[in-house]
Design an enzyme around this catalytic site. Structure first.
Site, short mmCIF file in Angstrom:
data_model
loop_
_atom_site.label_atom_id
_atom_site.label_comp_id
_atom_site.label_asym_id
_atom_site.label_seq_id
_atom_site.Cartn_x
_atom_site.Cartn_y
_atom_site.Cartn_z
N GLN A 1 3.27 7.81 2.38
CA GLN A 1 2.62 6.91 3.32
C GLN A 1 2.68 5.49 2.78
O GLN A 1 2.32 5.22 1.63
CB GLN A 1 1.17 7.34 3.52
CG GLN A 1 1.01 8.69 4.20
CD GLN A 1 1.27 8.61 5.69
OE1 GLN A 1 0.40 8.25 6.47
NE2 GLN A 1 2.49 8.94 6.10
N TRP B 1 0.82 -1.21 0.00
CA TRP B 1 0.00 0.00 0.00
C TRP B 1 0.85 1.26 0.00
O TRP B 1 1.85 1.36 0.71
CB TRP B 1 -0.89 0.00 1.24
CG TRP B 1 -1.62 1.29 1.47
CD1 TRP B 1 -1.14 2.42 2.07
CD2 TRP B 1 -2.98 1.58 1.11
NE1 TRP B 1 -2.11 3.41 2.10
CE2 TRP B 1 -3.25 2.91 1.52
CE3 TRP B 1 -3.99 0.85 0.49
CZ2 TRP B 1 -4.49 3.51 1.34
CZ3 TRP B 1 -5.22 1.46 0.31
CH2 TRP B 1 -5.47 2.76 0.72
N PHE C 1 2.07 9.68 10.29
CA PHE C 1 1.18 10.23 9.29
C PHE C 1 1.86 11.34 8.48
O PHE C 1 3.04 11.61 8.63
CB PHE C 1 -0.11 10.72 9.95
CG PHE C 1 -1.16 9.65 10.14
CD1 PHE C 1 -0.80 8.32 10.31
CD2 PHE C 1 -2.50 9.97 10.17
CE1 PHE C 1 -1.76 7.33 10.49
CE2 PHE C 1 -3.48 8.99 10.35
CZ PHE C 1 -3.10 7.66 10.51
N SER C 2 1.09 12.01 7.65
CA SER C 2 1.65 12.88 6.62
C SER C 2 2.31 14.13 7.18
O SER C 2 2.03 14.58 8.29
CB SER C 2 0.55 13.28 5.64
OG SER C 2 0.09 12.16 4.94
N ASP D 1 -0.51 9.12 0.62
CA ASP D 1 -0.06 10.50 0.47
C ASP D 1 1.43 10.68 0.17
O ASP D 1 2.27 10.09 0.85
CB ASP D 1 -0.32 11.28 1.77
CG ASP D 1 -1.74 11.20 2.26
OD1 ASP D 1 -2.53 10.43 1.70
OD2 ASP D 1 -2.05 11.91 3.23
N ARG E 1 -3.79 17.58 11.80
CA ARG E 1 -2.76 16.76 11.16
C ARG E 1 -2.22 17.38 9.87
O ARG E 1 -2.68 18.40 9.40
CB ARG E 1 -3.29 15.36 10.86
CG ARG E 1 -4.55 15.29 10.01
CD ARG E 1 -5.02 13.84 9.91
NE ARG E 1 -6.26 13.67 9.15
CZ ARG E 1 -7.47 13.67 9.71
NH1 ARG E 1 -7.61 13.86 11.01
NH2 ARG E 1 -8.55 13.48 8.96
N ASP E 2 -1.17 16.72 9.34
CA ASP E 2 -0.61 16.99 8.02
C ASP E 2 0.06 18.38 7.94
O ASP E 2 -0.32 19.22 7.13
CB ASP E 2 -1.67 16.88 6.93
CG ASP E 2 -2.49 15.61 7.02
OD1 ASP E 2 -1.97 14.62 7.54
OD2 ASP E 2 -3.65 15.61 6.56
N TRP F 1 -4.73 -0.16 3.84
CA TRP F 1 -4.37 0.96 4.70
C TRP F 1 -4.12 0.46 6.12
O TRP F 1 -4.85 -0.36 6.65
CB TRP F 1 -5.49 1.99 4.70
CG TRP F 1 -5.12 3.24 5.43
CD1 TRP F 1 -4.57 4.37 4.90
CD2 TRP F 1 -5.25 3.50 6.84
NE1 TRP F 1 -4.34 5.31 5.89
CE2 TRP F 1 -4.75 4.79 7.08
CE3 TRP F 1 -5.72 2.75 7.92
CZ2 TRP F 1 -4.73 5.37 8.36
CZ3 TRP F 1 -5.71 3.31 9.19
CH2 TRP F 1 -5.22 4.60 9.38
#
Length: 482
Positions: free
Chosen positions: A60, A41, A104-105, A44, A161-162, A68
């Site tokens: 990711q 998988w 995470f991103s 991003d 986030r991100d 995911w």
């Protein structure tokens, strides 16, 4: 086409135990010249950056399968943004740490000569940093992570986030994706002198939810949460890119006193494209990357052993107040021999100019079977003023989505339709007059579904030019692990 040559994967990054390299090599839907991991998988793009003569892409990645979960940062490098070399995973969750449930991103910057990534750790969502010693192969997480332990005190948000980080003078700024329940998405703005100690300022910008319809359970789907913000100057304006409601949107406007005033808005890509992130230090250009999402069932993705593809690099520019998006010039390095216009194929670059005439719709027929049982239509609808990918007959398999994908697009009187299209296995990346993009994912079952031709309905359209090139697969000697 040379699919099995390209996808032999000899020496590539390790595969999950359940994935066969032979199976991957034989998969007709697996792209040949778009970047993707050796297996499993991806989603991003994270922290794309140019450093010491190489382009670096983080993304990711789930090392455990084509689904995911267990988010890591995969890593690859390239001399030219099109030929990629797999590198070891850059970041993995630290048991008991602030990113224990997923890395995470985020983004990447150079801080006084030190490459630094800023990313979100989850459960709860917090912002963390890590640094590298020069070659970006090994990363050390900051011992006092998280650098931001949560949203501002007392603020009830739908997500946090991100991060996207940039520098103004001697001050670092951070935009964090967020939103407010029942109101809309937001980007929260922070400042710092050292990337380690941050102070909240205010929302950079907030949005409004669309009226009407049932409320989705996921705040991203409702527009109450904006993911993957990216904020930067472009010509004499500033551009904000966000991902929400399953699409990537942009706002163009003015920026002063650390507040953004949107003046116009639009959609970056009408199709299977999400979580876009730009690369800044690329010789004065602003290069955009995006995750090309799958349009098939979760079971089909798991069975195939891979899921997710990176878009081709796209260059952003402005024409007055109009956002222009075109393939980066480096993509031309993959162009092979020119083919006859009716040659067809599943690994092609196509440039077409069409006079819509009086047709009710005009465009191209792609990935078409000789009997028409499978085909995808890409066309302009002048009455609806839309660019569309009609996928109702794109495949015979029930495991793939066949819904129409379209978005607003208009031609001036007498203006021809100019389509620049990249076919790559299941990927169709479409650029229309440099003003609109639409990415479609299609999964024809028949190996004969490679036909190409003009399509017109309800009148006559004229194909004034059509050029087709074979695209070279990324060399196996370049797509290898260290």
């Amino acid at each position: 086409m040379r699919r099995r040559e390209f996808l032999a994967l000899a020496g590539a990054a390790p595969l999950a135990a359940s994935v066969s390299a032979v199976k991957l090599a034989a998969d007709p839907h697996r792209p040949q010249y778009h970047f993707l991991p050796a297996a499993n998988w991806m989603n991003d793009p994270n922290g794309p950056i140019y450093w010491q003569g190489k382009y670096h892409m983080f993304y990711q990645y789930n090392p455990n399968g084509a689904f995911w979960g267990d988010m890591h940062w995969g890593h690859a490098e390239s001399p030219d943004m099109v030929h990629w070399k797999h590198l070891p995973v850059a970041l993995a969750p630290t048991p008991g740490g602030p990113d224990k449930d997923g890395v995470f991103s985020g983004c990447a910057v150079i801080n006084n000569g030190v490459p630094t990534v800023i990313y979100t750790g989850v459960n709860p969502e917090v912002q963390c940093i890590a640094t590298s010693e020069g070659d970006l192969a090994a990363w050390k997480k900051y011992g006092a992570n998280p650098v931001i332990g949560g949203p501002p005190a007392g603020m009830q948000v739908t997500g946090f986030r991100d991060p996207a980080v940039w520098k103004e003078g001697d001050t670092w700024l951070m935009a964090v994706g967020s939103g407010f329940g029942g109101k809309g998405g937001a980007v929260l703005l922070y400042e710092s002198k050292d990337l380690r100690h941050w102070s909240y300022l205010h929302p950079l910008v907030t949005g409004r939810m669309r009226a009407g319809g049932g409320k989705p359970k996921d705040p991203v789907d409702s527009g109450e949460m904006w993911e993957c913000p990216d904020f930067f100057p472009l010509a004499d304006k500033h551009l904000l890119i966000i991902s929400t409601e399953r699409i990537v949107k942009y706002m163009l406007g003015s920026y002063a006193d650390r507040r953004f005033q949107p003046e116009s808005a639009g959609i970056v890509d009408f199709g299977s494209y999400y979580a876009a992130r730009t690369m800044a230090n690329t010789g004065g250009r602003r290069i955009l990357w995006g995750w090309l999402t799958e349009s098939r069932t979760v079971d089909a993705q798991r069975e195939s052993g891979w899921s997710g593809v990176m878009s081709l690099p796209r260059e952003l520019s402005l024409d007055g107040n109009r956002l222009l998006i075109r393939p980066a010039v480096e993509v031309g390095k993959l162009r092979g021999k020119q083919l006859a216009p009716d040659a067809g194929g599943d690994c092609l670059e196509i440039q077409a100019e069409i006079d819509p005439g009086d047709a009710l719709l005009a465009g191209l027929k792609l990935r078409a079977a000789p009997d028409g049982s499978e085909q995808t239509l890409v066309y302009y609808d002048p009455a609806a003023k839309r660019l569309a990918a009609e996928k109702s007959n794109s495949t015979l398999t029930p495991a793939a989505d066949r819904k129409m994908q379209s978005g607003p697009f208009d031609l001036a009187k007498g203006e021809p339709l100019r389509l620049h299209i990249f076919l790559d296995g299941s990927v169709i990346e479409i650029f229309a007059n440099e003003r609109a993009c639409l990415t479609a994912r299609v999964y024809p079952e028949s190996p004969q579904s490679t036909g190409l031709g003009l399509v017109a309905r309800g009148g006559k359209a004229k194909l004034t030019s059509l050029e087709v090139w074979e695209m070279r697969p990324i060399s196996p000697n370049r797509l290898t692990s260290t």
